[in-house]
Motif scaffolding. Sequence first.
Motif, mmCIF file in Angstrom:
data_model
loop_
_atom_site.group_PDB
_atom_site.id
_atom_site.type_symbol
_atom_site.label_atom_id
_atom_site.label_comp_id
_atom_site.label_asym_id
_atom_site.label_seq_id
_atom_site.Cartn_x
_atom_site.Cartn_y
_atom_site.Cartn_z
ATOM 1 N N ALA A 99 0.815 -1.224 0.000
ATOM 2 C CA ALA A 99 0.000 0.000 0.000
ATOM 3 C C ALA A 99 0.848 1.274 0.000
ATOM 4 C CB ALA A 99 -0.979 -0.009 1.162
ATOM 5 N N PRO A 100 1.940 1.373 0.783
ATOM 6 C CA PRO A 100 2.766 2.582 0.679
ATOM 7 C C PRO A 100 3.345 2.791 -0.716
ATOM 8 C CG PRO A 100 3.295 1.383 2.674
ATOM 9 C CD PRO A 100 2.393 0.493 1.869
ATOM 10 N N LEU A 101 3.634 1.690 -1.424
ATOM 11 C CA LEU A 101 4.142 1.816 -2.794
ATOM 12 C C LEU A 101 3.039 2.346 -3.705
ATOM 13 C CD1 LEU A 101 6.109 -1.561 -3.058
ATOM 14 C CD2 LEU A 101 6.675 0.515 -1.792
ATOM 15 N N MET A 102 1.822 1.830 -3.507
ATOM 16 C CA MET A 102 0.669 2.313 -4.270
ATOM 17 C C MET A 102 0.425 3.799 -4.016
ATOM 18 S SD MET A 102 -3.311 1.004 -4.033
ATOM 19 C CE MET A 102 -3.587 1.635 -2.366
ATOM 20 N N LEU A 103 0.479 4.203 -2.755
ATOM 21 C CA LEU A 103 0.207 5.603 -2.426
ATOM 22 C C LEU A 103 1.358 6.509 -2.844
ATOM 23 C CD1 LEU A 103 -1.545 5.100 1.016
ATOM 24 C CD2 LEU A 103 -2.606 5.647 -1.180
ATOM 25 N N SER A 104 2.559 5.963 -2.958
ATOM 26 C CA SER A 104 3.667 6.724 -3.533
ATOM 27 C C SER A 104 3.367 7.072 -4.987
ATOM 28 C CB SER A 104 4.967 5.914 -3.447
ATOM 29 O OG SER A 104 5.992 6.472 -4.242
ATOM 30 N N MET A 105 2.891 6.080 -5.758
ATOM 31 C CA MET A 105 2.542 6.362 -7.151
ATOM 32 C C MET A 105 1.390 7.348 -7.232
ATOM 33 S SD MET A 105 1.674 3.853 -10.345
ATOM 34 C CE MET A 105 0.995 4.496 -11.879
ATOM 35 N N LEU A 106 0.382 7.173 -6.363
ATOM 36 C CA LEU A 106 -0.748 8.104 -6.398
ATOM 37 C C LEU A 106 -0.276 9.521 -6.108
ATOM 38 C CD1 LEU A 106 -3.776 8.474 -6.735
ATOM 39 C CD2 LEU A 106 -4.044 7.981 -4.293
ATOM 40 N N GLY A 107 0.645 9.674 -5.158
ATOM 41 C CA GLY A 107 1.203 10.988 -4.886
ATOM 42 C C GLY A 107 1.978 11.542 -6.062
ATOM 43 N N GLY A 108 2.593 10.644 -6.841
ATOM 44 C CA GLY A 108 3.298 11.091 -8.041
ATOM 45 C C GLY A 108 2.361 11.595 -9.125
ATOM 46 N N ILE A 109 1.075 11.232 -9.023
ATOM 47 C CA ILE A 109 0.077 11.665 -10.006
ATOM 48 C C ILE A 109 -0.645 12.923 -9.552
ATOM 49 C CG2 ILE A 109 -2.054 10.996 -11.202
ATOM 50 C CD1 ILE A 109 -1.109 8.063 -10.864
ATOM 51 N N VAL A 110 -1.098 12.939 -8.289
ATOM 52 C CA VAL A 110 -1.933 14.058 -7.820
ATOM 53 C C VAL A 110 -1.234 14.918 -6.778
ATOM 54 C CG1 VAL A 110 -4.030 12.721 -8.277
ATOM 55 C CG2 VAL A 110 -3.050 12.721 -5.970
ATOM 56 N N GLY A 111 -0.098 14.464 -6.250
ATOM 57 C CA GLY A 111 0.591 15.183 -5.196
ATOM 58 C C GLY A 111 0.349 14.534 -3.842
ATOM 59 N N ASP A 112 1.394 14.418 -3.047
ATOM 60 C CA ASP A 112 1.284 13.743 -1.754
ATOM 61 C C ASP A 112 0.330 14.464 -0.808
ATOM 62 O OD1 ASP A 112 3.129 11.719 -2.451
ATOM 63 O OD2 ASP A 112 4.812 13.033 -1.942
ATOM 64 N N THR A 113 0.371 15.788 -0.789
ATOM 65 C CA THR A 113 -0.514 16.506 0.133
ATOM 66 C C THR A 113 -1.969 16.300 -0.238
ATOM 67 O OG1 THR A 113 -0.268 18.533 -1.176
ATOM 68 C CG2 THR A 113 1.222 18.244 0.695
ATOM 69 N N GLU A 114 -2.266 16.154 -1.519
ATOM 70 C CA GLU A 114 -3.644 15.895 -1.936
ATOM 71 C C GLU A 114 -4.087 14.492 -1.513
ATOM 72 O OE1 GLU A 114 -6.225 17.852 -3.826
ATOM 73 O OE2 GLU A 114 -4.996 18.974 -2.418
ATOM 74 N N VAL A 115 -3.192 13.525 -1.619
ATOM 75 C CA VAL A 115 -3.511 12.173 -1.155
ATOM 76 C C VAL A 115 -3.857 12.206 0.327
ATOM 77 C CG1 VAL A 115 -2.587 9.855 -0.742
ATOM 78 C CG2 VAL A 115 -2.090 11.035 -2.896
ATOM 79 N N GLN A 116 -3.044 12.888 1.112
ATOM 80 C CA GLN A 116 -3.256 12.934 2.557
ATOM 81 C C GLN A 116 -4.504 13.726 2.917
ATOM 82 O OE1 GLN A 116 0.704 14.320 3.648
ATOM 83 N NE2 GLN A 116 1.490 12.614 2.421
ATOM 84 N N ARG A 117 -4.788 14.778 2.191
ATOM 85 C CA ARG A 117 -6.027 15.533 2.440
ATOM 86 C C ARG A 117 -7.242 14.656 2.185
ATOM 87 N NH1 ARG A 117 -9.769 17.144 -0.601
ATOM 88 N NH2 ARG A 117 -8.591 16.731 -2.506
ATOM 89 N N ALA A 118 -7.228 13.924 1.076
ATOM 90 C CA ALA A 118 -8.365 13.067 0.748
ATOM 91 C C ALA A 118 -8.524 11.953 1.775
ATOM 92 C CB ALA A 118 -8.187 12.485 -0.654
ATOM 93 N N MET A 119 -7.414 11.376 2.227
ATOM 94 C CA MET A 119 -7.507 10.296 3.208
ATOM 95 C C MET A 119 -7.963 10.816 4.566
ATOM 96 S SD MET A 119 -4.457 7.631 2.228
ATOM 97 C CE MET A 119 -4.985 6.510 3.516
ATOM 98 N N SER A 120 -7.622 12.046 4.892
ATOM 99 C CA SER A 120 -8.129 12.653 6.120
ATOM 100 C C SER A 120 -9.644 12.804 6.056
ATOM 101 C CB SER A 120 -7.468 14.015 6.341
ATOM 102 O OG SER A 120 -8.058 14.701 7.418
ATOM 103 N N ASP A 121 -10.148 13.260 4.922
ATOM 104 C CA ASP A 121 -11.604 13.381 4.751
ATOM 105 C C ASP A 121 -12.273 12.007 4.823
ATOM 106 O OD1 ASP A 121 -11.266 16.091 4.459
ATOM 107 O OD2 ASP A 121 -11.452 16.082 2.271
ATOM 108 N N TYR A 122 -11.620 11.019 4.223
ATOM 109 C CA TYR A 122 -12.139 9.644 4.258
ATOM 110 C C TYR A 122 -12.213 9.132 5.696
ATOM 111 C CZ TYR A 122 -11.521 4.513 3.967
ATOM 112 O OH TYR A 122 -11.610 3.152 4.154
ATOM 113 N N ALA A 123 -11.156 9.369 6.482
ATOM 114 C CA ALA A 123 -11.139 8.905 7.868
ATOM 115 C C ALA A 123 -12.256 9.555 8.675
ATOM 116 C CB ALA A 123 -9.783 9.196 8.505
ATOM 117 N N LYS A 124 -12.455 10.830 8.485
ATOM 118 C CA LYS A 124 -13.509 11.524 9.243
ATOM 119 C C LYS A 124 -14.892 11.028 8.818
ATOM 120 C CE LYS A 124 -10.887 15.859 9.885
ATOM 121 N NZ LYS A 124 -9.717 15.682 9.030
ATOM 122 N N THR A 125 -15.073 10.789 7.525
ATOM 123 C CA THR A 125 -16.377 10.345 7.020
ATOM 124 C C THR A 125 -16.739 8.959 7.521
ATOM 125 O OG1 THR A 125 -16.162 11.711 5.036
ATOM 126 C CG2 THR A 125 -17.674 9.831 4.908
#
Length: 696
Positions: free
Chosen positions: A509-535
Amino acid sequence: MGSIEDKIGGMIRRFALVLVFLVPLALDGQQPAPAGLQTPRAIRRDVPMTNSIRRAWEAGTRDKTGRPGPNYWQLATDYTIDATLDPGTQTLTGTEKIALHNNSPQELPEIYLRLDHNIFRGLVPRGTSVPAENTEGMVVTSLSINGEAVDLSAAAAGGRGGGRGRGGNTPRRLAASGLDQTLARVSLASPVPAKSVATLDIAWHTKLPGGPDGRGHRMTQRIDDTLFQPTQWFPRIAKYDDLRGWDTSLYLGPAEFYNNFGRFDVRLDVPGGWIVSGTGVLQNPQEVLTDKARERLTHVLDSDEVITIVGEEDAAAGQATAPGERLVWHFTADMVNDFAWATAKDYVWRATRATIPGKGPVPINMVYTPDHASLYANAGPIARHALEFYSKLWAPYPFPQLTMQDGPSAGMEYPMVINSNQGAADHETGHQWWPMMVGTNETWYGWMDEGFNQYMNILSAADSRGAAPNLNGLGQSYGRTSGDENEPPMMWAANNAGAMYSFQTYSKAPLMLSMLGGIVGDTEVQRAMSDYAKTWAFKHPSPWDYIFFMDKALNRDLGWFWYYWLWTTESVDGSIANVSTSGSRTTITVRQDGQMPSPVVLKVQFAESGPPIKPMTNAKMVDDKTAILTWPVDVWFIGNRTFQATLDFGGRSIDSIVLDPGCRFPDRDPSDNVWPRSSAPAAPQPQGRASRGCEQ
C-alpha cells in the motif's frame, strides 16, 4: 472447389493477417500510428464490482461517491464481563452478558460467535503463526439466548444442529455447533427481529498460553505465572454487515480482525498488588489504587514530563495497589471494537500526556517490568508524537487515553491499548485510526489497515526528525516484485495470502500511495484520506467505498489506477526507447512494457548556455536549466505501447533526460529511464528505497 473470387478473397485475408502481425514489428516505437498497427495493450479503466457492493448501492446503505448511504446501518454489541484470573493455573474464568443490537433491516435466524482462543487447541485450522502451547482453548460452559439455555451436549457430541434439522418441516430449534472451533454457529428457535435487541449470556474459561516457542502475534499471552497479557480472551459476536451478512472467516492466527463497535463494562479480579491496565477508563481507582498513586495521577496532564505512578519499590499489596488479597478492577469503554488488558505482579507504571488538537491533553500510560525499563525509556515521547502527529494528519485521537503494555507480545494493537515498547510504539499507535476508529475488515483487506499504517509511519518518522517526508522511490520499487508467482493481489483475502502475506498486507500500500502521490501530489492524497477517515469514523468502509471516495475527493477518474494496483500484480516497466532532434524539436520515444499504465513524466536538463528556453504548456521550470514535463495517463488508453513526446523549447541543447524522475511508477529496470545511457547501469536498491537518480 471455390471460385476464383473465393481464392482471391482468401489471399487478401491472409495478407491482411500478415500485416497485422508484421507491421507492428516494423513500426513499434513510431507514434502515432494507424489503429491496429502496433502490438496492442488492452487497458482496463474501471474496477471490478461484486454483487455485495451492488446490493449495498441498491439498498442505499452505501453511496457511489464512497460515503455511507442514507440507509447505512451496522450492528452494535455491548458487553458486560466479569473475569477472574488464577495465576496458579494460568486460567481466566468469566461470565458475560452481550446485548446484540440488530440495527439491520433483516431478522437474524442465527448468530455467529468468535472463539479465538480455540486456536490454541491442537485440532483447528491455523496459519503460519504457532501457539506457544496447546490448551483446551475457549471452553464454553453455558450459553443462553434471551434467557433460553442452549443444549451444549449436542455441540460437544459433534452435533451440527441449526436451521430446520433433518426434516424440511421440522421446527427450528436453539442449537450450537463449532464450539470447539474459532467460529461457532448458534441457530435460533426464534430469529432476532430487525431493529431489536437480543441478549446472550455466556460462561466460559480459557488457559492463557505461555512459553518460549510461540511464533507470531498474539500467540503467547503470559510470562510464567507473574505477567499476563490476555487478548481475544472472551467469546464475542462476529461481524454482521450489509455487504455479506455474517463474516464467517476462520481465525487462522496471522490475519487480524473485523469486529462490531459497542460498549464494554469489564470487571477483572486479580491478586492484590498486581497492576492492571486495559482498554477504557478505570472506574474505581479509590478501590484498587493507593492514595499516593491517585495523587500522582492528578498531575499527569499538567506537562509533558513522564511521571512515576507506581515504582519498582512499590511492588506489593498495600504499596503497588490498595490492600487486599484480591482486587476487582473495573473498566468501561464506549464505542470500541475490542477490549484487551494486561496485569503483572511487578509492573512499574509511568505516565505522561499527549495534547490532541481541538481536544486537549489525554494521558499516556506505560506499564512494564523493571528489567524492561530501557525499552520504555523513550516510549512516552514516541507515543506522544504519534498521537499528536496522526491527530493532525487524519483526525483527532478519539479516545480518552492510551496505554502501552509490556509482555510477550511486543507488537500488537487494540482500542486504547498497544502491546508494545518504544520499538513499535509509532506503528502500533497508528492503529488507533485504522482499524480502531475506521473499522476496516482486516481479515479480508489487511492493506486498508496495516498498509495505510505503514504509509503514515513514513510521514511520522520524517516529522519526528524535523524533515519533509520522501516518498520517492517507493512506487518504482514495486517493479522488482511484480511478477513474483507467490504474490497475491491486494484484493485477495489477507486470511489466505500465504507466503507473501506481509508484503500484500503491509508493504504494498505505501508503494501504491507513492505512485498516487506522483500523479496528484502527496498533500492531496493525505487531504483526501483525512476526509475519508472523518467520514467513515466508527463505521465499516469497504475497498469500493475507499476507491470511490478518493476519486471524488481528488476529482479524478482513477479506475485504471485502482484496478492495476489492487486487482493485479502488474507493473509499468517504462523506458526511454529513443531520442532524436531535428532543429529546435526533440522527440522522445517513451515505451511501457508492463500492463499498468502511468502518466509520462520527463525531467529535462538543458545546457548551461544557448538560446532562451521557450515555455511549454505542460512544462514546469524547476530552475533556469531544468524542466519537468507531464503528459496524462490518457495517452496510453488507445492501446499503444510507445508514446512520442515532442519537446520544443527553442534552440537550447539538452544534456540529459530522465523518465519518472521521482521514481514513483513501478519499473523492473530503472537504468533504461535515462538518456544518454550510462555506461554502468545503476545497481538495484533495496525495496522501498529510492533508486539512484530519484528526485529528493
